[in-house]
Design an enzyme around this catalytic site. Structure first.
Site, PDB file in Angstrom:
ATOM      1  N   GLU A  52     140.022  73.969  96.279  1.00 46.05           N
ATOM      2  CA  GLU A  52     140.239  75.375  96.622  1.00 46.05           C
ATOM      3  C   GLU A  52     140.953  75.569  97.954  1.00 46.05           C
ATOM      4  OE1 GLU A  52     136.473  77.431  96.376  1.00 46.05           O
ATOM      5  OE2 GLU A  52     135.402  75.846  97.399  1.00 46.05           O
ATOM      6  N   HIS A  57     135.272 101.639  90.702  1.00 42.21           N
ATOM      7  CA  HIS A  57     134.230 100.707  90.286  1.00 42.21           C
ATOM      8  C   HIS A  57     133.583 101.076  88.968  1.00 42.21           C
ATOM      9  CE1 HIS A  57     133.891  98.748  94.437  1.00 42.21           C
ATOM     10  NE2 HIS A  57     134.664  98.083  93.613  1.00 42.21           N
ATOM     11  N   ARG A  79     126.396  73.771  92.637  1.00 43.43           N
ATOM     12  CA  ARG A  79     127.287  73.707  93.797  1.00 43.43           C
ATOM     13  C   ARG A  79     126.464  73.779  95.065  1.00 43.43           C
ATOM     14  NH1 ARG A  79     131.878  78.161  94.562  1.00 43.43           N
ATOM     15  NH2 ARG A  79     130.125  79.377  95.345  1.00 43.43           N
ATOM     16  N   ASN A 122     139.975  81.415  93.046  1.00 40.56           N
ATOM     17  CA  ASN A 122     139.675  82.599  93.869  1.00 40.56           C
ATOM     18  C   ASN A 122     139.986  82.255  95.318  1.00 40.56           C
ATOM     19  OD1 ASN A 122     138.587  83.356  91.458  1.00 40.56           O
ATOM     20  ND2 ASN A 122     136.458  83.257  92.107  1.00 40.56           N
ATOM     21  N   ASP A 123     139.548  81.083  95.724  1.00 41.42           N
ATOM     22  CA  ASP A 123     139.836  80.668  97.093  1.00 41.42           C
ATOM     23  C   ASP A 123     141.200  80.017  97.228  1.00 41.42           C
ATOM     24  OD1 ASP A 123     137.770  81.388  98.914  1.00 41.42           O
ATOM     25  OD2 ASP A 123     136.427  80.189  97.691  1.00 41.42           O
ATOM     26  N   ARG A 181     141.038  87.131 100.936  1.00 40.67           N
ATOM     27  CA  ARG A 181     140.787  87.865  99.698  1.00 40.67           C
ATOM     28  C   ARG A 181     139.911  89.087  99.900  1.00 40.67           C
ATOM     29  NH1 ARG A 181     137.003  83.168  96.758  1.00 40.67           N
ATOM     30  NH2 ARG A 181     135.182  84.449  96.464  1.00 40.67           N
ATOM     31  N   CYS A 191     137.504  77.114  87.381  1.00 38.25           N
ATOM     32  CA  CYS A 191     136.383  78.052  87.526  1.00 38.25           C
ATOM     33  C   CYS A 191     136.765  79.343  88.251  1.00 38.25           C
ATOM     34  CB  CYS A 191     135.218  77.381  88.244  1.00 38.25           C
ATOM     35  SG  CYS A 191     135.607  76.896  89.922  1.00 38.25           S
ATOM     36  N   ARG A 229     126.207  79.007  91.644  1.00 36.23           N
ATOM     37  CA  ARG A 229     126.398  79.372  93.058  1.00 36.23           C
ATOM     38  C   ARG A 229     125.006  79.465  93.669  1.00 36.23           C
ATOM     39  NH1 ARG A 229     130.560  83.320  90.727  1.00 36.23           N
ATOM     40  NH2 ARG A 229     132.560  82.557  91.493  1.00 36.23           N
TER      41      ARG A 229
HETATM   42  C1  PEP Z   1     136.639  79.993  93.540  1.00 33.30           C
HETATM   43  O1  PEP Z   1     136.907  79.961  94.729  1.00 33.30           O
HETATM   44  O2  PEP Z   1     137.498  80.109  92.650  1.00 33.30           O
HETATM   45  C2  PEP Z   1     135.231  79.916  93.099  1.00 33.30           C
HETATM   46  C3  PEP Z   1     134.917  79.832  91.822  1.00 33.30           C
HETATM   47  O3  PEP Z   1     134.299  79.972  94.043  1.00 33.30           O
HETATM   48  P1  PEP Z   1     133.773  81.316  94.744  1.00 33.30           P
HETATM   49  O4  PEP Z   1     134.404  82.470  94.042  1.00 33.30           O
HETATM   50  O5  PEP Z   1     132.306  81.246  94.598  1.00 33.30           O
HETATM   51  O6  PEP Z   1     134.235  81.144  96.133  1.00 33.30           O
HETATM   52 MG    MG Z   2     135.445  79.365  96.169  1.00 34.73          MG
END
Ligand code: PEP
Ligand code: MG
Length: 799
Positions: free
Chosen positions: A662, A427, A570, A685-686, A696, A733, A534
Site C-alpha cells: 500500500e 450520505h 491484520r 485505498n492507501d 484520502r 483488498c 481490521r
Molecule cells: C487499503 O488500504 O486498501 C486497505 C484495505 O486498508 P485500509 O482501508 O484499512 O487502510
Molecule cells: Mg490501508
C-alpha cells in the site's frame, strides 16, 4: 499504410463494406470492421469498445473511421477519447455516406495518396444525387433546441411527423453545411449531424407545405419531444424518456405511489430556560442518548449496507464528541442562560452553517451529518419523534433525507427515492445505494406539485422520473424492474457459489471486516473467508490496549464463525487518521507519513508481541494468517518474522505472514518482499493516496487518490507480476474491487482473489461471472496505456 475502420450498426454490413474497400484498396490499406454489439440478444448497435479494438488492429499509420447512423458517431467519438493523445492525433472521423466515403478513401490509398489528402477527401461527402428541394418550396429556419441534438429518437419522430403531410419536406443543416436531406428518411436526417443550437432550414412544397412547415418548425423549436430536460452527461444513450429528469444516484427501477416524508412530530415540550446547571445536565443526558442511538444506527448500517457505508455514523459520533460544539452549547446554557435545546441547536447550526457554506460537495455533506446528529439530540430534548415509517410500499419524495431518516422509514417498504436537493454523494444516498434502493436526486422543486398517492416511476440509472405513467409505460417499466430485480436476485441467489469467469478462471472472493459480528454476515453474504480482519476495533475508543486473552478470544470468535474458512488477521493499523491515545505519539505534522501501522507496532514491541501471541493462539485451531499493514521495507517484515519465530512453538505452528502492498516503496521492492512474504494483499485505498501524494481524508485532494489512475493500476500490475513470479498468492483488498465495473480489468491485471465488504460480495461475484479473463487482459493492457482515471472509467463504461 493507412487504416480504415468501418463502424456500422450491423456486423455484416461493416464486414461487407470492408470487403468492398479491400477490393478497391489493392492491399494498400488495412481494414477493420466494428459492426454490431457483443450482445447476442440485441446484435444491432455499436460498441465503442469494439471500435477501439478495430482502431488498434489497423494502427501503424493514420486511421480513418467511417460511421453509418447516429450512435455510430458517438461510439467512434468515445473510442477516440479513450486513445492516448499522441495516437488520437493520427485518427480522423469521416462522417458522410459510409460506403462511398470508404471506397473513395481506399481507392485514393491504392493510388498512393498521402494520408492527409485521403482524410480530406473522405470527410467531404462524395458527390451523390443529393436530395434537392424543388425551387417553389417554402422555407422556415429554426434552431435545434434539445440538448442532445437531432439524434435517433427525435429524428424518428420528425420523420413520422413529416410523413403525415401531403408535402415534400427537406431539412438542411446551415450551421454545418450538411444536407439538404429528405425529411421522410431517417438516415439523411441523422447525417445532418445536427447538434443543439445548430440552425436548420426546412423546405416544403406541395398541398400541405405551410402546415408541414409550421408543425416541423414547432417540433424542432420545442426540443424534438425532449425539451425541458437538462442534459445529464452521465445518462446513457437510449434513456431519454420520462417526465422529469434528475441526477441518477442509485441504480434500479421503482414504481409505486408517491409518499412525502412526514416531518418529525413535536412532543409538545416547550423549551424552558430553567436553572443552568439543570439545563447542562439535561443536555449531557440527551447527548449521551444520541450517542447511543448513533452507535445503534451504526450497527444497523453495518448489517444493511456494510461497514464502509456505516462509517457515516462513525463520523456523526465524532460530531457528537466534538469539543468545540459541546463547549459552545454549554457556554450558551451557562452564560446566555439559554435552554438546552436552543443552546445546542444554535451551536450545531453554527457548525453546520460553516460547513454548508463551503464550496465543496464533500464538506457540504458533512454539514448534513452535523444536522442529522444534532437532530437526534434535539429530538431527545424536545420529545419530537423520528419521521414516521412507511405503512405501505412507496416511493418517497423529500427535499432531502438524512441517513437516520432512512432507517426510520423502514427499508423494506421503501421502493425508491426522489430527492429534490441531495447530490449523489449525500450520505443518505450512499446508504440507499448500498441497500439497493433506486434513487434519483437533484430533481428541484418540480415534485412539489405532484399529489400524494400519484403513481410515480423512476429509473435510478438514467435519472428519469415518470409522473402518472400510462399503462403502456407502466408495463414496460415493470418489465424492466423485473429484469433488474431478477439480476439482483440471481446475484443474491448465486452469492454462495464460486465465482468463475466466462472462460473458466476461478476467482476467490473473501471479506474485509472490522468486528466479530461482521464475520457471520460475511459468511451469509457468500465470503469464502476473511481477507482482512481490521483489528483496530479492539484498540480504538479506550484508555488501555486490549490484552492477549481479549484479543485471542475475539480472533477465535471470528474464526469460529467462518467455519473452517481462512481468516487473515491484520496487525494493528492505527496512526494516520485513527490515533489511539495510549499508543500514538500525537502532534505528528503528517500523520499519514508518520507512525502508522507496522511502524507503530515495531516501535511498541509490547503491543506487537501481545497481538502476535493472540494471533498464534487462534492459529492453533483455525486456518489463520497474519497480515502486516503499511510495510515500506524488507527489514520491517524480517523483524516481524523474527518476533513470530521467537514466540512460536515451532516452524510447523507458524502462520503464514502476508504483506500489504500500500505504499510505492513496497511496489518498487515487490520482488524482494515476495521472497520474505507468504502472500501479498494489495490495499489500493492507501496505495492510491500514497502514489498520488493525496491524503484520502483531505477533501481538497481526495479525488486525486483515485485507484483507477493509470499510475495506481501500473503499481497494481507490477506488484501482481512480482507475486506471480515468486509463486505467492495475491489478494486485492482495496474498495475499488466493490465496483463491478472494475472486476474485469483487475482480473486482467493478474488478481485472482478479492476481499471486499460483505454487501459487495454478491455483485462482485456476478461481475466476475460475466467477465472473461482474456477480455480482462485486453482491458488491462488498454487501461495501463491510458493517461487518466477518467479515460479508464470511459473504457470500462464502454465495455
Ligand atoms: C487499503 O488500504 O486498501 C486497505 C484495505 O486498508 P485500509 O482501508 O484499512 O487502510
Ligand atoms: Mg490501508
Amino acid at each position: 499504410m493507412i487504416g480504415l475502420v468501418i463502424v456500422s450498426h450491423s456486423a455484416r454490413l461493416a464486414e461487407g463494406i470492408c470487403e468492398l474497400a479491400a477490393q478497391v484498396g489493392q492491399g494498400r490499406v488495412r481494414l477493420a470492421a466494428a459492426g454490431g454489439t457483443s450482445d447476442p440478444e440485441q446484435p444491432f448497435g455499436t460498441d465503442a469498445f469494439k471500435v477501439l479494438e478495430a482502431i488498434e488492429s489497423v494502427s501503424g499509420g493514420g486511421v480513418l473511421i467511417f460511421m453509418d447512423l447516429g450512435s455510430a458517431v458517438l461510439s467512434a467519438e468515445t473510442a477516440l477519447e479513450m486513445l492516448p493523445e499522441d495516437r488520437r492525433a493520427q485518427v480522423r472521423l469521416c462522417p458522410g455516406p459510409v460506403v462511398e466515403a470508404a471506397v473513395a478513401a481506399a481507392s485514393l490509398a491504392a493510388a498512393g495518396a498521402p494520408f492527409e489528402e485521403i482524410a480530406a477527401a473522405a470527410r467531404l461527402p462524395p458527390e451523390t444525387e443529393a436530395f434537392r428541394p424543388p425551387p417553389e418550396a417554402f422555407e422556415r429556419r429554426v434552431r435545434v433546441a434539445n440538448p442532445l441534438g437531432l439524434h435517433a429518437r427525435p429524428a424518428a419522430r420528425l420523420v413520422r411527423l413529416a410523413r403525415r403531410f401531403d408535402a415534400r419536406v427537406s431539412v438542411e443543416n446551415l450551421t454545418r453545411r450538411r444536407g439538404p436531406a429528405d425529411a421522410s428518411h431517417i438516415g439523411g436526417l441523422l447525417e445532418l449531424g445536427a447538434r443543439a443550437g445548430d440552425e436548420l432550414a426546412i423546405h416544403a412544397s406541395g398541398r400541405e407545405a405551410p402546415a408541414a412547415l409550421d408543425a416541423l418548425a414547432r417540433f424542432l423549436a420545442e426540443g424534438g419531444g425532449e425539451a425541458g430536460r437538462p442534459a445529464v452527461p452521465t445518462v446513457p444513450e437510449g434513456a431519454h424518456e420520462g417526465d422529469l429528469r434528475g441526477i441518477p444516484a442509485s441504480p434500479g427501477i421503482a414504481i409505486g405511489p408517491l409518499v412525502r416524508l412526514r416531518p418529525a412530530v413535536s412532543g409538545g415540550a416547550a423549551p424552558s430556560a430553567g436553572d443552568p446547571e439543570a439545563e447542562r445536565l439535561r443536555l449531557e443526558k440527551a447527548i449521551e442518548a444520541a450517542r447511543q442511538e448513533t452507535r445503534a444506527l451504526h450497527e444497523w448500517a453495518v448489517a444493511h449496507a456494510g461497514e464502509d457505508e456505516a462509517g457515516i455514523f462513525d463520523a456523526q459520533l465524532l460530531f457528537l464528541e466534538d469539543e468545540r460544539l459541546l463547549e459552545e452549547a454549554s457556554r450558551l446554557v451557562r452564560e446566555a442562560r439559554r435552554p438546552a435545546e436552543a443552546a445546542f441547536e444554535a451551536a450545531a447550526r453554527e457548525l453546520a452553517g460553516r460547513l454548508a457554506a463551503l464550496d465543496d460537495e464533500y464538506l457540504r455533506s458533512r454539514a448534513a451529518d452535523v444536522a442529522d446528529a444534532a437532530g437526534r439530540v434535539l429530538r431527545g430534548l424536545t420529545g419530537v419523534s423520528a419521521p414516521e415509517s412507511l405503512d405501505r410500499p412507496a416511493i418517497l419524495a423529500a427535499p432531502d433525507l438524512t441517513p437516520s431518516d432512512l432507517k426510520e422509514l423502514g427499508a423494506r417498504r421503501l421502493l425508491g427515492l426522489c430527492l429534490e436537493a441531495s447530490g449523489p454523494g449525500a450520505h443518505s444516498v450512499i446508504l440507499a445505494r448500498a441497500m439497493g434502493i433506486p434513487a434519483v436526486v437533484g430533481l428541484g422543486p418540480l415534485l412539489a406539485r405532484v399529489s400524494e398517492g400519484t403513481t410515480v416511476a423512476l429509473d435510478g440509472e438514467t435519472g428519469a422520473v415518470w409522473i402518472a405513467p400510462t399503462e403502456n409505460q407502466v408495463r414496460k417499466l415493470e418489465q424492466r424492474r423485473e429484469r433488474w430485480l431478477a439480476g439482483r436476485t440471481a446475484a443474491e441467489q448465486e452469492r454462495l457459489k464460486p465465482a468463475v469467469t466466462r472462460d473458466g478462471r476461478r476467482i476467490r472472493v473473501v471479506a474485509n471486516i472490522g468486528s466479530v459480528e461482521a464475520a457471520a454476515e460475511a459468511v451469509a453474504s457468500g465470503a469464502e473467508g476473511v481477507g482482512v480482519l481490521r483489528t483496530e476495533f479492539l484498540f480504538l475508543g479506550r484508555a488501555e490496549p486490549p490484552g492477549e486473552d481479549e484479543q485471542a478470544a475475539a480472533y477465535r470468535a471470528v474464526a469460529d464463525c467462518l467455519q473452517g474458512r481462512p481468516l487473515v488477521i491484520r496487525t494493528l493499523d492505527i496512526g494516520g487518521d485513527k490515533p489511539a491515545g495510549y499508543a500514538s505519539p500525537g502532534g505528528e505534522p503528517n500523520p499519514f507519513l508518520g507512525l502508522r501501522g507496522l511502524r507503530l507496532s515495531l516501535l511498541r514491541r509490547d503491543l506487537l508481541r501481545t497481538q502476535l501471541r493472540a494471533i498464534l493462539r487462534a492459529a492453533e485451531d483455525y486456518p489463520v494468517a497474519a497480515l502486516l499493514p503499511m510495510v515500506s521495507s524488507v527489514g520491517e517484515v524480517r523483524q516481524v518474522r523474527r518476533e513470530l519465530e521467537g514466540l512460536c512453538r515451532g516452524p510447523a505452528a507458524l502462520p503464514k505472514l502476508g504483506v500489504m502492498i500500500e505504499v510505492p516503496a513496497a511496489v518498487a521492492m515487490a520482488r524482494e518482499l515476495a521472497r520474505e512474504a507468504d502472500f501479498f494483499s494489495l490495499g489500493t485505498n492507501d496505495l492510491a493516496q500514497y502514489v498520488m501524494a493525496a491524503d484520502r481524508t483531505n477533501p481538497h485532494v481526495a479525488a486525486l487518490a483515485d485507484p483507477l489512475e493509470p499510475a495506481v493500476l501500473r503499481m497494481v500490475h507490477q506488484a501482481a507480476l512480482s507475486a506471480r513470479e515468486a509463486g505467492i498468492d495475491v489478494t486485492f483488498c482495496g474498495e475499488l474491487a466493490a465496483d463491478p465495473l472494475a472486476a474485469a480489468v483487475l482480473v486482467g491485471l493478474g488478481i485472482d482473489e478479492f476481499s471486499v465488504s460483505p454487501p459487495a460480495i454478491a455483485g462482485l461475484k456476478q461481475a466476475i461471472r460475466s467477465a472473461s479473463a482474456a477480455e480482462g487482459e485486453c482491458l488491462a493492457r488498454r487501461a495501463l496505456a491510458l493517461d487518466s482515471a477518467a479515460a479508464v472509467r470511459r473504457l470500462l463504461a464502454a465495455r
